[in-house]
Design an enzyme around this catalytic site. Structure first.
Site, PDB file in Angstrom:
ATOM      1  N   GLY A   1       0.785  -1.236   0.000  1.00 44.70           N
ATOM      2  CA  GLY A   1       0.000   0.000   0.000  1.00 44.70           C
ATOM      3  C   GLY A   1       0.814   1.282   0.000  1.00 44.70           C
ATOM      4  N   SER A   2       0.434   2.246  -0.830  1.00 45.56           N
ATOM      5  CA  SER A   2       1.246   3.449  -0.992  1.00 45.56           C
ATOM      6  C   SER A   2       0.480   4.500  -1.789  1.00 45.56           C
ATOM      7  CB  SER A   2       2.554   3.078  -1.695  1.00 45.56           C
ATOM      8  OG  SER A   2       2.305   2.167  -2.750  1.00 45.56           O
TER       9      SER A   2
END
Length: 233
Positions: A190-191
């Site tokens: 996740g980013s």
């Protein structure tokens, strides 16, 4: 026969080579825990399958026209605002339009160039691993910043690590020329991606909209049409 092959290609998406080590670890771990207790093999198989899904690298069809800015990431448009770009971009410290695309752990994490142009700056900055959806993540989190010059206009693209992400991978170097939609990097798990555009660029997406890397047009640097309005249904 060609129809069957096309169906297989739609189902079996290519996997980026960055995922191979993780898939191998998953397979070995699945074999080991399954040897200890067979029901655990199912859990290992599910996790390994998810790893394959995470590192998928599907082909994309990129719209090409001078001035178009396509999304560099799959995910949700989480922020559209005016902000001063990070100092490391070495862009004028004046307000620019920032569009942020948040990637959750189920999105494809291969990043693609938003425009055609030449990379004039790349700078990696160590930092924290706050929730990538937070505005302060742009300044506090680990990130990798690029400046791409396209037809005399410089735009900033910043890969930002998040809570789960612990590795930003870059495939390019200063001086490289990119085509629209060309792969330039990847963030593991996740980013977020921030794109800094001139204030006169017309944003063509709305908050909450789902973006597809290399396909969704985020903005137009040469727009002459009226600004769009959006309805949440």
């Amino acid at each position: 026969m060609s129809g069957i092959l096309d169906s297989i290609r739609r189902i079996v998406v290519p996997i980026h080579k960055e995922g191979y080590p993780f898939i191998l670890i998953g397979l070995i771990a699945t074999f080991f825990v399954g040897w200890l207790w067979s029901p655990l093999a199912w859990i290992g198989a599910i996790i390994t399958t998810w790893i394959c899904y995470f590192f998928r690298d599907p082909a994309r069809v990129t719209p090409i026209r001078q001035g178009l800015v396509v999304s560099p990431a799959d995910g949700r448009v989480s922020l559209i605002m005016t902000a001063v770009p990070p100092a490391e971009l070495e862009l004028p410290q004046e307000p620019m339009t920032r569009v942020s695309v948040f990637m959750n752990v189920f999105d494809c994490h291969v990043n693609r160039s938003p425009v055609e142009g030449r990379i004039t700056q790349i700078l990696y900055t160590p930092g924290l691993f706050l929730n990538a959806e937070l505005d302060k993540a742009s300044d506090d989190n680990e990130r990798n910043a690029l400046v791409i010059e396209t037809n005399g206009t410089k735009i900033g693209v910043v890969q930002i690590a998040g809570l789960v992400a612990r590795r930003i991978v870059s495939f390019v170097k200063v001086g490289d020329k990119l085509s629209p939609g060309e792969r330039f990097g990847l963030i593991r798990f996740g980013s977020r991606l921030d794109i800094y555009l001139p204030l006169n660029a017309q944003v063509l997406v709305g908050l909450g909209q789902t973006a597809v890397a290399g396909e969704t047009v985020l903005a137009d640097l040469n727009a002459t049409e009226p600004a769009r309005q959006y309805h949440v249904g």
